[in-house]
Design a protein around this motif. Structure first.
Motif, PDB file in Angstrom:
ATOM      1  N   ILE A   1      12.737  -2.471   0.642  1.00  0.00           N
ATOM      2  CA  ILE A   1      12.125  -1.307  -0.005  1.00  0.00           C
ATOM      3  C   ILE A   1      13.175  -0.546  -0.811  1.00  0.00           C
ATOM      4  CG2 ILE A   1      10.273  -0.983   1.688  1.00  0.00           C
ATOM      5  CD1 ILE A   1      11.955   1.308   2.902  1.00  0.00           C
ATOM      6  N   ARG A   2      12.701   0.182  -1.803  1.00  0.00           N
ATOM      7  CA  ARG A   2      13.512   1.137  -2.561  1.00  0.00           C
ATOM      8  C   ARG A   2      12.809   2.473  -2.449  1.00  0.00           C
ATOM      9  NH1 ARG A   2      16.822  -1.803  -1.802  1.00  0.00           N
ATOM     10  NH2 ARG A   2      17.652  -3.399  -3.157  1.00  0.00           N
ATOM     11  N   VAL A   3      13.463   3.422  -1.812  1.00  0.00           N
ATOM     12  CA  VAL A   3      12.862   4.729  -1.528  1.00  0.00           C
ATOM     13  C   VAL A   3      12.677   5.515  -2.819  1.00  0.00           C
ATOM     14  CG1 VAL A   3      13.201   6.920  -0.327  1.00  0.00           C
ATOM     15  CG2 VAL A   3      13.817   4.775   0.794  1.00  0.00           C
ATOM     16  N   ARG A   4      11.493   6.073  -2.988  1.00  0.00           N
ATOM     17  CA  ARG A   4      11.180   6.927  -4.133  1.00  0.00           C
ATOM     18  C   ARG A   4      11.066   8.387  -3.718  1.00  0.00           C
ATOM     19  NH1 ARG A   4      12.791   3.466  -7.519  1.00  0.00           N
ATOM     20  NH2 ARG A   4      11.404   1.797  -8.079  1.00  0.00           N
ATOM     21  N   ARG A   5      10.491   8.637  -2.555  1.00  0.00           N
ATOM     22  CA  ARG A   5      10.260  10.014  -2.095  1.00  0.00           C
ATOM     23  C   ARG A   5      10.201  10.020  -0.572  1.00  0.00           C
ATOM     24  NH1 ARG A   5       5.339  12.656  -4.898  1.00  0.00           N
ATOM     25  NH2 ARG A   5       6.774  12.249  -6.582  1.00  0.00           N
TER      26      ARG A   5
ATOM     27  N   MET B   1       7.991  10.901   9.482  1.00  0.00           N
ATOM     28  CA  MET B   1       8.593  10.864   8.162  1.00  0.00           C
ATOM     29  C   MET B   1       7.660  10.078   7.247  1.00  0.00           C
ATOM     30  SD  MET B   1      12.501  10.042   7.097  1.00  0.00           S
ATOM     31  CE  MET B   1      13.092  11.518   7.913  1.00  0.00           C
ATOM     32  N   ALA B   2       7.289  10.683   6.142  1.00  0.00           N
ATOM     33  CA  ALA B   2       6.455  10.035   5.137  1.00  0.00           C
ATOM     34  C   ALA B   2       7.376   9.530   4.032  1.00  0.00           C
ATOM     35  CB  ALA B   2       5.433  11.009   4.577  1.00  0.00           C
ATOM     36  N   ILE B   3       7.398   8.223   3.844  1.00  0.00           N
ATOM     37  CA  ILE B   3       8.299   7.605   2.883  1.00  0.00           C
ATOM     38  C   ILE B   3       7.469   6.871   1.834  1.00  0.00           C
ATOM     39  CG2 ILE B   3      10.154   5.926   2.558  1.00  0.00           C
ATOM     40  CD1 ILE B   3      10.845   6.434   5.558  1.00  0.00           C
ATOM     41  N   GLU B   4       7.671   7.241   0.594  1.00  0.00           N
ATOM     42  CA  GLU B   4       7.051   6.518  -0.505  1.00  0.00           C
ATOM     43  C   GLU B   4       8.120   5.586  -1.057  1.00  0.00           C
ATOM     44  OE1 GLU B   4       5.694   7.812  -4.820  1.00  0.00           O
ATOM     45  OE2 GLU B   4       4.446   8.725  -3.249  1.00  0.00           O
ATOM     46  N   ALA B   5       7.813   4.300  -1.072  1.00  0.00           N
ATOM     47  CA  ALA B   5       8.821   3.324  -1.465  1.00  0.00           C
ATOM     48  C   ALA B   5       8.196   2.181  -2.246  1.00  0.00           C
ATOM     49  CB  ALA B   5       9.520   2.771  -0.227  1.00  0.00           C
ATOM     50  N   LYS B   6       9.000   1.552  -3.064  1.00  0.00           N
ATOM     51  CA  LYS B   6       8.583   0.363  -3.791  1.00  0.00           C
ATOM     52  C   LYS B   6       9.044  -0.844  -2.991  1.00  0.00           C
ATOM     53  CE  LYS B   6       9.045  -1.764  -8.395  1.00  0.00           C
ATOM     54  NZ  LYS B   6       8.264  -2.851  -8.104  1.00  0.00           N
ATOM     55  N   ARG B   7       8.114  -1.734  -2.692  1.00  0.00           N
ATOM     56  CA  ARG B   7       8.465  -2.969  -1.981  1.00  0.00           C
ATOM     57  C   ARG B   7       9.186  -3.911  -2.934  1.00  0.00           C
ATOM     58  NH1 ARG B   7       4.428  -4.868   2.016  1.00  0.00           N
ATOM     59  NH2 ARG B   7       5.803  -6.662   2.083  1.00  0.00           N
ATOM     60  N   THR B   8      10.281  -4.476  -2.478  1.00  0.00           N
ATOM     61  CA  THR B   8      11.046  -5.402  -3.308  1.00  0.00           C
ATOM     62  C   THR B   8      10.910  -6.835  -2.826  1.00  0.00           C
ATOM     63  OG1 THR B   8      13.030  -5.077  -1.965  1.00  0.00           O
ATOM     64  CG2 THR B   8      12.753  -3.642  -3.885  1.00  0.00           C
ATOM     65  N   ASP B   9      10.198  -7.049  -1.739  1.00  0.00           N
ATOM     66  CA  ASP B   9      10.099  -8.385  -1.148  1.00  0.00           C
ATOM     67  C   ASP B   9       8.841  -9.141  -1.551  1.00  0.00           C
ATOM     68  OD1 ASP B   9       8.431  -6.675   0.253  1.00  0.00           O
ATOM     69  OD2 ASP B   9       8.695  -7.725   2.144  1.00  0.00           O
ATOM     70  N   THR B  10       7.984  -8.533  -2.363  1.00  0.00           N
ATOM     71  CA  THR B  10       6.717  -9.179  -2.695  1.00  0.00           C
ATOM     72  C   THR B  10       6.583  -9.521  -4.172  1.00  0.00           C
ATOM     73  OG1 THR B  10       5.676  -7.016  -2.915  1.00  0.00           O
ATOM     74  CG2 THR B  10       5.472  -8.119  -0.782  1.00  0.00           C
ATOM     75  N   GLY B  11       7.638  -9.501  -4.912  1.00  0.00           N
ATOM     76  CA  GLY B  11       7.576  -9.859  -6.321  1.00  0.00           C
ATOM     77  C   GLY B  11       7.473  -8.658  -7.237  1.00  0.00           C
ATOM     78  N   ALA B  12       7.430  -8.936  -8.526  1.00  0.00           N
ATOM     79  CA  ALA B  12       7.466  -7.881  -9.542  1.00  0.00           C
ATOM     80  C   ALA B  12       6.201  -7.052  -9.588  1.00  0.00           C
ATOM     81  CB  ALA B  12       7.728  -8.503 -10.905  1.00  0.00           C
ATOM     82  N   THR B  13       5.084  -7.537  -9.047  1.00  0.00           N
ATOM     83  CA  THR B  13       3.825  -6.806  -9.126  1.00  0.00           C
ATOM     84  C   THR B  13       3.632  -5.826  -7.977  1.00  0.00           C
ATOM     85  OG1 THR B  13       2.665  -8.546  -7.916  1.00  0.00           O
ATOM     86  CG2 THR B  13       2.709  -8.708 -10.334  1.00  0.00           C
ATOM     87  N   ALA B  14       4.617  -5.714  -7.111  1.00  0.00           N
ATOM     88  CA  ALA B  14       4.478  -4.822  -5.958  1.00  0.00           C
ATOM     89  C   ALA B  14       4.435  -3.370  -6.402  1.00  0.00           C
ATOM     90  CB  ALA B  14       5.644  -5.025  -4.987  1.00  0.00           C
ATOM     91  N   GLY B  15       3.515  -2.611  -5.844  1.00  0.00           N
ATOM     92  CA  GLY B  15       3.393  -1.196  -6.166  1.00  0.00           C
ATOM     93  C   GLY B  15       4.085  -0.344  -5.131  1.00  0.00           C
ATOM     94  N   LEU B  16       3.772   0.910  -5.153  1.00  0.00           N
ATOM     95  CA  LEU B  16       4.351   1.831  -4.189  1.00  0.00           C
ATOM     96  C   LEU B  16       3.605   1.733  -2.874  1.00  0.00           C
ATOM     97  CD1 LEU B  16       4.941   5.005  -6.362  1.00  0.00           C
ATOM     98  CD2 LEU B  16       6.625   3.341  -5.619  1.00  0.00           C
ATOM     99  N   SER B  17       4.339   1.828  -1.798  1.00  0.00           N
ATOM    100  CA  SER B  17       3.768   1.839  -0.456  1.00  0.00           C
ATOM    101  C   SER B  17       4.107   3.173   0.181  1.00  0.00           C
ATOM    102  CB  SER B  17       4.346   0.726   0.396  1.00  0.00           C
ATOM    103  OG  SER B  17       3.978  -0.519  -0.103  1.00  0.00           O
TER     104      SER B  17
END
Length: 116
Positions: free
Chosen positions: A74-78, A92-108
């Motif tokens: 993951i890459r933390v956004r917020r 803790m509420a973490i908004e992050a971009k998944r980096t393990d599922t390819g380029a189409t992964a959105g924010l989790s």
């Protein structure tokens, strides 16, 4: 990456495994894992401090730093803290971009109970 549930031994994959990993990283004090003294975060040392704006910023910075170092899926956004979401604890509420599922992964949005 597949893993195992800490409490049941069942197979874990995807976001459930990431949440378990993030929870472990954030609740482990730095210096307490034999053979890997750098593992963990400063969150356990900060979470009992008064919830002033400055201390909240320290908690968020400690969490973001530890996750950047130890969780490469993951890459933390917020980051936010939901105080009083459960008796005697916080989430803790973490908004992050998944980096393990390819380029189409959105924010989790990961909701990680802090059990310190």
């Amino acid at each position: 990456m597949a893993g195992m549930a800490r409490q049941t031994g069942a197979a874990l994959d995807g976001v459930d495994h990431i949440i378990q990993s993030v929870s472990d990283i954030l609740s482990t004090p730095i210096g307490t894992v034999v053979g890997l003294r750098e593992y963990g975060s400063q969150v356990p040392a900060l979470i009992d401090q008064p919830m002033t704006p400055a201390n909240l910023l320290r908690i968020f910075a400690a969490a973001a730093t530890a996750l950047a170092k130890w969780e490469n899926r993951i890459r933390v956004r917020r980051i936010g803290l939901i105080a009083g979401s459960r008796p005697g604890g916080a989430t803790m509420a973490i908004e992050a971009k998944r980096t393990d599922t390819g380029a189409t992964a959105g924010l989790s949005r990961l909701l990680v109970p802090l059990s310190l």
